[in-house]
Design a protein around this motif. Structure first.
Motif, PDB file in Angstrom:
ATOM      1  N   GLU A  23       5.664  11.559 -31.424  1.00 47.77           N
ATOM      2  CA  GLU A  23       5.840  10.206 -31.977  1.00 47.77           C
ATOM      3  C   GLU A  23       6.453  10.365 -33.360  1.00 47.77           C
ATOM      4  OE1 GLU A  23       1.934   8.517 -32.474  1.00 47.77           O
ATOM      5  OE2 GLU A  23       1.213  10.307 -33.478  1.00 47.77           O
ATOM      6  N   CYS A  25       6.185   9.662 -37.229  1.00 43.18           N
ATOM      7  CA  CYS A  25       5.229   9.253 -38.263  1.00 43.18           C
ATOM      8  C   CYS A  25       5.915   8.314 -39.255  1.00 43.18           C
ATOM      9  CB  CYS A  25       4.686  10.477 -38.993  1.00 43.18           C
ATOM     10  SG  CYS A  25       3.988  11.700 -37.870  1.00 43.18           S
ATOM     11  N   TYR A  27       6.002   8.082 -42.391  1.00 38.11           N
ATOM     12  CA  TYR A  27       6.532   8.606 -43.653  1.00 38.11           C
ATOM     13  C   TYR A  27       7.661   9.617 -43.427  1.00 38.11           C
ATOM     14  CZ  TYR A  27       3.614  12.475 -42.179  1.00 38.11           C
ATOM     15  OH  TYR A  27       3.063  13.483 -41.437  1.00 38.11           O
ATOM     16  N   CYS A  28       8.026   9.888 -42.175  1.00 39.78           N
ATOM     17  CA  CYS A  28       8.908  11.016 -41.873  1.00 39.78           C
ATOM     18  C   CYS A  28      10.385  10.607 -41.829  1.00 39.78           C
ATOM     19  CB  CYS A  28       8.513  11.611 -40.527  1.00 39.78           C
ATOM     20  SG  CYS A  28       9.517  13.046 -40.116  1.00 39.78           S
ATOM     21  N   GLY A  69       9.773  22.172 -37.449  1.00 40.39           N
ATOM     22  CA  GLY A  69      10.335  20.999 -36.788  1.00 40.39           C
ATOM     23  C   GLY A  69      10.194  19.756 -37.616  1.00 40.39           C
ATOM     24  N   GLY A  70       9.911  18.716 -36.877  1.00 38.51           N
ATOM     25  CA  GLY A  70       9.497  18.669 -35.488  1.00 38.51           C
ATOM     26  C   GLY A  70       8.134  19.303 -35.207  1.00 38.51           C
ATOM     27  N   THR A  71       7.857  19.317 -33.939  1.00 39.38           N
ATOM     28  CA  THR A  71       6.612  19.891 -33.434  1.00 39.38           C
ATOM     29  C   THR A  71       6.966  20.814 -32.269  1.00 39.38           C
ATOM     30  OG1 THR A  71       5.509  17.786 -33.980  1.00 39.38           O
ATOM     31  CG2 THR A  71       4.302  19.293 -32.548  1.00 39.38           C
ATOM     32  N   ARG A 102       1.018  20.451 -34.038  1.00 37.59           N
ATOM     33  CA  ARG A 102       0.089  19.359 -34.309  1.00 37.59           C
ATOM     34  C   ARG A 102      -1.126  19.596 -33.449  1.00 37.59           C
ATOM     35  NH1 ARG A 102       2.325  13.336 -34.511  1.00 37.59           N
ATOM     36  NH2 ARG A 102       0.664  13.096 -33.012  1.00 37.59           N
ATOM     37  N   ARG A 139       0.120   7.953 -37.292  1.00 37.90           N
ATOM     38  CA  ARG A 139      -0.241   8.905 -36.238  1.00 37.90           C
ATOM     39  C   ARG A 139      -1.301   8.282 -35.345  1.00 37.90           C
ATOM     40  NH1 ARG A 139       0.061  15.129 -37.527  1.00 37.90           N
ATOM     41  NH2 ARG A 139       2.207  15.104 -38.249  1.00 37.90           N
TER      42      ARG A 139
HETATM   43  S1  SF4 Z   1       8.218  16.131 -37.957  1.00 39.31           S
HETATM   44 FE1  SF4 Z   1       6.047  15.942 -38.461  1.00 39.31          FE
HETATM   45  S2  SF4 Z   1       5.961  14.166 -39.814  1.00 39.31           S
HETATM   46 FE2  SF4 Z   1       7.952  14.064 -38.740  1.00 39.31          FE
HETATM   47  S3  SF4 Z   1       7.577  12.777 -36.938  1.00 39.31           S
HETATM   48 FE3  SF4 Z   1       7.252  14.902 -36.330  1.00 39.31          FE
HETATM   49  S4  SF4 Z   1       5.027  15.225 -36.575  1.00 39.31           S
HETATM   50 FE4  SF4 Z   1       5.560  13.388 -37.737  1.00 39.31          FE
END
Ligand code: SF4
Length: 389
Positions: A23, A25, A27-28, A69-71, A102, A139
């Motif tokens: 997903e 976030c 603030y990203c 990343g990313g995740t 995560r 989140r």
């Molecule tokens: S990189 Fe990190 S902060 Fe950005 S959307 Fe993905 S999980 Fe959220």
């Protein structure tokens, strides 16, 4: 200084951008995609860029690989394994391989596979210890007690574990965070990063700010909270080896980031990745589509390329080293081979005002005190302007 700069011109680290997330976030501002079905094409392009890098650069001195990343752990397991295998092919044995993750994207099986694929360090974006704060950050995952989550990870993964958190914003509690940080230190968490909340352009938080739904002072308040907390973390025994990064001991610092901050050349591949090699800084296109198109048509994926002169490179390296607990040698500020610098740099007034550590300064190092670290940008600007006057 010329010798010191030359010695740093060696690629020691490789960063790999895996821009997929479950997903987005609030603030990203990073270029991420929620469509993991696009991963196979992206990985093919990524492997092409790695091949291209290996053909052009000497990677024999590489020490660390950082898959961020990313995740990355949101990728289906076969793709994640393929990624780790392909990335390590042809590289020297590495001292550290980090994967960002995560908590809601790992299972016991994934943790075991990561370790058996050579991963030595996992860095989890925990972000918060309270549900209200987590919702503010955008989140949807449940808040997990970090200490219990650490225990779960330890049961299935034998490498180092790091956790990232964000200070500030609605629902953040200083007391609750410090309590968790104390417990995490007692339970042997290896590494912790804490960043103040920032409101970047092109984020949903920025939209909320413009609409007046969150306070205009949110960022400033987060900065003040962060300053109080980082001091408290140092007092409770966390080793603050970089402005926003803490380790349980000097042996558990993030080697990858430490090498980058020390000023070594660093390679980076993937959409939006940046690197600096032999004083040339490049940044890759952020869009996944453009990134793949460029690589599949045998073109460089750069969207920006900048050659740094010696002063620009020195400034960059001074700034990153200034953030470290062991600072940099005072001789880096001397005038030798710098035609426009002052002769015999003297910054003793900054020592007297409590911004630089006096003992370190007497023994020839520039190390900022806690007070100095709070004003780092301004102080480095002052040092730089004196060098150039
Ligand atoms: S990189 Fe990190 S902060 Fe950005 S959307 Fe993905 S999980 Fe959220």
């Amino acid at each position: 200084m010329h010798d010191a700069l030359s010695a740093l011109q060696k690629i020691r680290t490789l960063y790999v951008q895996v821009p997929f997330c479950p997903e987005r976030c609030h603030y990203c501002s990073l270029p991420v995609s929620l469509q993991t079905e696009r991963a196979p094409a992206y990985l093919r392009a990524l492997f092409r860029e790695k091949k291209r890098l290996m053909e052009r650069e000497d990677l024999s001195g590489l020490e660390t690989l950082y898959v961020g990343g990313g995740t990355p752990t949101v990728l289906p397991l076969p793709h994640l394994q393929e990624l780790l295998e392909e990335l390590q092919k042809g590289l020297p044995p590495l001292a550290e391989i980090t994967v960002e993750s995560r908590p809601d994207t790992v299972t016991p099986e994934i943790l075991h596979r990561l370790r058996s694929s050579g991963v030595t360090r996992l860095s989890f974006g925990m972000e918060s210890v309270r549900s209200e704060h987590m919702r503010f950050l955008g989140r949807t995952m449940n808040v997990l007690e970090p200490v219990r989550f650490l225990e779960f990870v330890r049961n299935h993964f034998s490498g180092f574990v790091s956790m990232d958190f964000i200070a500030g914003g609605e629902g953040f509690s200083e007391d609750a965070f410090l309590q968790e940080a104390q417990s995490l230190l007692a339970e042997g968490l290896d590494h912790l990063s804490l960043y103040p909340l920032t409101v970047e352009e092109q984020t949903s938080l920025k939209g909320r700010l413009r609409r007046g739904e969150i306070s205009a002072g949110t960022e400033d308040a987060a900065g003040r909270i962060w300053e109080r907390i980082v001091r408290a973390l140092s007092s409770m025994g966390w080793f603050r080896y970089e402005v926003a990064n803490f380790s349980r001991s000097p042996d558990t610092v993030c080697r990858h980031n430490h090498l980058v901050w020390q000023g070594y050349d660093h390679a980076g591949i993937g959409a939006g990745a940046h690197q600096r090699i032999r004083s040339v800084r490049t940044i890759n296109v952020r869009s996944l589509v453009s990134y793949e198109e460029r690589l599949f048509s045998m073109k460089a994926p750069f969207e920006g390329r900048e050659s740094l002169d010696q002063d620009e490179r020195l400034l960059e390296i001074l700034y990153t080293n200034a953030r470290l607990s062991n600072g940099f040698p005072l001789s880096w500020l001397s005038s030798e081979d710098r035609s426009n610098a002052i002769g015999g740099a003297d910054f003793s007034d900054l020592v007297e005002e409590g911004y630089l550590d006096s003992r370190a300064y007497s023994s020839g190092r520039v190390i900022f005190t806690e007070k100095g670290r709070d004003l780092l940008d301004g102080l480095m600007g002052e040092i730089w302007s004196r060098l150039r006057s």
